[in-house]
Design an enzyme around this catalytic site. Structure first.
Site, PDB file in Angstrom:
ATOM      1  N   ALA A   1       0.747  -1.212  -0.051  1.00 35.61           N
ATOM      2  CA  ALA A   1       0.012   0.029  -0.070  1.00 35.61           C
ATOM      3  C   ALA A   1       0.898   1.199   0.003  1.00 35.61           C
ATOM      4  O   ALA A   1       0.451   2.329  -0.484  1.00 35.61           O
ATOM      5  CB  ALA A   1      -0.911   0.068   1.200  1.00 35.61           C
ATOM      6  N   THR A   2       2.070   1.062   0.718  1.00 37.94           N
ATOM      7  CA  THR A   2       2.876   2.345   0.635  1.00 37.94           C
ATOM      8  C   THR A   2       3.280   2.714  -0.863  1.00 37.94           C
ATOM      9  O   THR A   2       3.296   4.058  -1.198  1.00 37.94           O
ATOM     10  CB  THR A   2       4.222   2.044   1.414  1.00 37.94           C
ATOM     11  OG1 THR A   2       3.791   1.722   2.789  1.00 37.94           O
ATOM     12  CG2 THR A   2       5.098   3.476   1.241  1.00 37.94           C
TER      13      THR A   2
ATOM     14  N   ASN B   1      -5.912   3.375  10.311  1.00 41.50           N
ATOM     15  CA  ASN B   1      -5.028   2.341  10.964  1.00 41.50           C
ATOM     16  C   ASN B   1      -4.756   2.420  12.484  1.00 41.50           C
ATOM     17  O   ASN B   1      -4.328   1.477  13.239  1.00 41.50           O
ATOM     18  CB  ASN B   1      -3.611   2.254  10.241  1.00 41.50           C
ATOM     19  CG  ASN B   1      -2.830   3.597  10.334  1.00 41.50           C
ATOM     20  OD1 ASN B   1      -3.488   4.483  10.090  1.00 41.50           O
ATOM     21  ND2 ASN B   1      -1.796   3.599  10.758  1.00 41.50           N
TER      22      ASN B   1
ATOM     23  N   GLN C   1      -6.363  -1.033   5.375  1.00 43.98           N
ATOM     24  CA  GLN C   1      -7.183  -1.640   6.447  1.00 43.98           C
ATOM     25  C   GLN C   1      -8.504  -2.106   6.208  1.00 43.98           C
ATOM     26  O   GLN C   1      -9.176  -2.770   7.358  1.00 43.98           O
ATOM     27  CB  GLN C   1      -6.936  -0.681   7.606  1.00 43.98           C
ATOM     28  CG  GLN C   1      -5.798  -0.425   8.188  1.00 43.98           C
ATOM     29  CD  GLN C   1      -5.056  -1.433   9.044  1.00 43.98           C
ATOM     30  OE1 GLN C   1      -5.595  -2.222   9.508  1.00 43.98           O
ATOM     31  NE2 GLN C   1      -3.578  -1.087   9.335  1.00 43.98           N
TER      32      GLN C   1
ATOM     33  N   SER D   1      -3.691  -3.392   0.332  1.00 40.25           N
ATOM     34  CA  SER D   1      -2.514  -4.184   0.691  1.00 40.25           C
ATOM     35  C   SER D   1      -2.769  -5.480   1.196  1.00 40.25           C
ATOM     36  O   SER D   1      -3.869  -5.825   1.422  1.00 40.25           O
ATOM     37  CB  SER D   1      -1.876  -3.478   2.179  1.00 40.25           C
ATOM     38  OG  SER D   1      -0.853  -4.371   2.759  1.00 40.25           O
TER      39      SER D   1
ATOM     40  N   HIS E   1      -0.993  -7.829   3.105  1.00 41.32           N
ATOM     41  CA  HIS E   1      -0.329  -8.373   4.583  1.00 41.32           C
ATOM     42  C   HIS E   1      -1.445  -8.101   5.646  1.00 41.32           C
ATOM     43  O   HIS E   1      -1.287  -8.492   6.903  1.00 41.32           O
ATOM     44  CB  HIS E   1       0.931  -8.236   4.673  1.00 41.32           C
ATOM     45  CG  HIS E   1       1.365  -6.816   5.436  1.00 41.32           C
ATOM     46  ND1 HIS E   1       1.404  -6.548   6.584  1.00 41.32           N
ATOM     47  CD2 HIS E   1       1.476  -5.598   4.643  1.00 41.32           C
ATOM     48  CE1 HIS E   1       1.609  -5.285   6.438  1.00 41.32           C
ATOM     49  NE2 HIS E   1       1.799  -4.655   5.420  1.00 41.32           N
TER      50      HIS E   1
ATOM     51  N   THR F   1       9.008  -7.588 -13.012  1.00 36.43           N
ATOM     52  CA  THR F   1       8.299  -8.788 -13.235  1.00 36.43           C
ATOM     53  C   THR F   1       7.367  -8.760 -12.126  1.00 36.43           C
ATOM     54  O   THR F   1       7.700  -8.723 -10.904  1.00 36.43           O
ATOM     55  CB  THR F   1       9.715  -9.847 -12.980  1.00 36.43           C
ATOM     56  OG1 THR F   1      10.492  -9.601 -14.299  1.00 36.43           O
ATOM     57  CG2 THR F   1       8.995 -11.271 -13.152  1.00 36.43           C
TER      58      THR F   1
ATOM     59  N   CYS G   1       7.480   4.706  17.553  1.00 32.77           N
ATOM     60  CA  CYS G   1       8.562   4.637  18.413  1.00 32.77           C
ATOM     61  C   CYS G   1      10.112   4.591  17.995  1.00 32.77           C
ATOM     62  O   CYS G   1      10.110   4.116  16.498  1.00 32.77           O
ATOM     63  CB  CYS G   1       8.413   3.295  19.185  1.00 32.77           C
ATOM     64  SG  CYS G   1       6.948   3.050  20.075  1.00 32.77           S
TER      65      CYS G   1
END
Lengths: 395, 128
Positions: A78-79, A158, A187, A207, A209, A247, A333
């Site tokens: 997604a980025t 998110n 999301q 996305s 994952h 590819t 963080c």
């Protein structure tokens, strides 16, 4: 991780494990017996077999979001999809307009490209959501200028899970006429249905994952019917309608297609179950005094619960629970410090409260027993840290 | 963030957290919750003559694990030492002992300020 026992995983919004059914299909594309060929090599059967799987996956992803297969452009996630949407539209439209509208609570994968575009001369309007996290379509309407080329608003946030009214925002953009609407739906899949064509969206970032597919693959849905044009960011081969050379990774897109097909098929059963678990979690945490739920339940996706705990310091809170549960603070963080969540700050939470917030995100494999373990761990940690802080003794 | 074993031990089981009251107790605090780090020490003296020694220390801390661990360690280490407004070892030595990132040095200075404030404060009201 301290201790031998594995912590309960409640960070599904960060990433999900690959569903075993997805992993099985992916594995079939990797070895000599499988469809390992280059999907661009159509001069032989190996390539054709891989190409067939890639196109099947394209259809699965398109079906899950109400798009047509030809609209799907594979990306690394997604980025990349967000970057392609923002830079792609901005660069292509540079002659007709240099204004973009987005919100302060977007993912960094949208905000950082916007800041870069500002450095390159574009103007960006950052909308501030209300305390519940919602952007009013009227805010978008007010922000639109004659030279606005793009509006970028995420579907499911998110950090707090708030679901934006994309239909209303799409209507505003349609009335404007020139502004393309991009929606970051990283999301959303399997949590909140979204119909790309029916809503009249121009661009949609996806996305794999976050929805039990593999990391390293995503897609940008680019509406052909609406005549959306982009400038490619990556050249060299002309794959994916010349929008994303390179590819295509057959096993990755097959994984994404399978994951999205499963998400669409199982959503109606899975989501209510997760919603019940989330409310069980909230009721358990609400027993503690001084807790605030970030995002109104009726406007948030089922899998997310973001809670601020008064009287405890954020880094200590995360450290105190980490042997028992895997959660996120919803803050960025670094190795030495914590930065309060910009999303919670944008919603008006003070810095300390924003820091002492935990994002619980539940998923397909979360059980009632795990939720109860999480409640027990958080209640114990917050109670102990409040005692150490003398939080009710004043300072 | 990764923490040393010593930090974990004191953070997870801060045996000296709490408050003291009564005769011979001095209290001092530094920092602020609004700024993210606040520490308070209560120190009970063994005698009130010219060279008192520290009998018991308790602390409260709204702070990160490093600060909680250092405060707990100080509270343990100080027992039996002369009641002087100086840490048993320097802030830099404490930083090395607990493997505290350099960026958190300011937080350890809050611990030192609280310690000095406690040792230089008047006895609490009602104390001897």
């Amino acid at each position: 991780m301290t201790g031998a026992r594995k912590a309960v995983y409640l960070d599904y919004a960060a990433t999900t494990p690959v569903d075993p059914r997805v992993a099985l299909r992916m594995a079939e594309c990797l070895t000599q017996e499988g469809a390992f060929g280059n999907p661009g090599s159509t001069s032989h059967d190996y390539g054709e077999a891989a190409r067939a799987l890639v196109e099947e996956a394209r259809g699965q992803v398109a079906a899950a979001v109400g798009a047509v297969p030809a609209d799907i452009v594979w990306t690394s996630g997604a980025t990349e999809a967000n970057n392609l949407a923002l830079f792609g539209v901005a660069n292509h439209q540079r002659g007709s307009g240099r204004h973009i509208v987005t919100s302060r609570t977007e993912h960094k994968a949208v905000l950082d490209p916007c800041r870069e575009l500002e450095r390159r001369g574009w103007r960006v309007t950052y909308l501030t959501p209300g305390r519940a996290g919602l952007i009013d379509a009227a805010q978008v309407a007010e922000a639109l200028k004659p030279d606005t080329v793009l509006v970028s608003i995420m579907h499911v946030n998110n950090e707090i899970g708030v679901v934006q009214d994309i239909a209303a925002i799409a209507a505003v953009c349609a009335a404007h006429g020139a502004a393309r609407l991009h929606v970051d739906a990283a999301q959303s899949i399997g949590k909140c249905p979204l119909d790309f064509a029916r809503l009249g969206l121009d661009l949609l970032s996806l996305s794999a994952h976050k929805s039990y597919g593999p990391k390293g693959v995503g897609a940008l849905v680019v509406s052909r019917a609406r005549g959306v044009q982009l400038e490619a960011l990556q050249l060299g081969g002309g794959q994916e309608r010349n929008l994303r050379s390179g590819t295509v990774a057959t096993h990755q897109v097959v994984g994404m297609g399978t994951a999205f097909e499963l998400a669409a098929a199982e959503w109606s059963v899975e989501n209510p179950r997760i919603a019940l678990l989330r409310e069980r979690l909230w009721r358990g945490l609400d027993r503690l005094r001084g807790v605030q739920r970030n995002g109104e339940a009726q406007h948030t996706a089922a899998q997310l619960l973001n809670v601020s705990f008064e009287g405890v310091e954020g880094e200590s809170l995360l450290a105190a629970v980490r042997s028992s549960i895997a959660v996120s603070t919803g803050s960025a963080c670094s190795s030495s410090s914590q930065e309060a969540s910009y999303v919670l700050r944008a919603l008006g939470r003070d810095e300390r409260l924003a820091e002492s917030s935990l994002r619980f995100s539940l998923g397909r494999f979360t059980t009632e027993a795990e939720v109860d373990t999480a409640i027990e761990a958080v209640v114990r940690a917050v109670t102990r840290l409040r005692e150490v802080a003398g939080s009710h003794t004043g300072s | 963030m990764n923490y040393s074993n010593l930090t974990w031990r004191h953070f997870e089981n801060p045996g000296c957290s709490g408050v003291l009251a009564g005769a011979g107790v001095r209290r001092g605090a530094a920092g602020s919750r609004a700024q993210g780090t606040w520490v308070q020490f209560d120190v009970r003296m063994r005698s009130l003559n010219e060279r008192p020694t520290i009998e018991t220390v308790r602390f409260l801390a709204y702070a990160c694990p490093h600060v909680i661990a250092v405060a707990d360690w100080l509270a343990q280490e100080a027992a039996g030492r002369p009641a002087e407004p100086v840490l048993p070892e320097s802030v830099h030595a404490l930083r090395r002992r607990f493997l505290v990132p350099i960026e958190k040095l300011g937080r350890l200075l809050v611990v030192e300020d609280a310690w000095i404030a406690a040792l230089t404060s008047p006895y609490q009201e009602g104390s001897a």
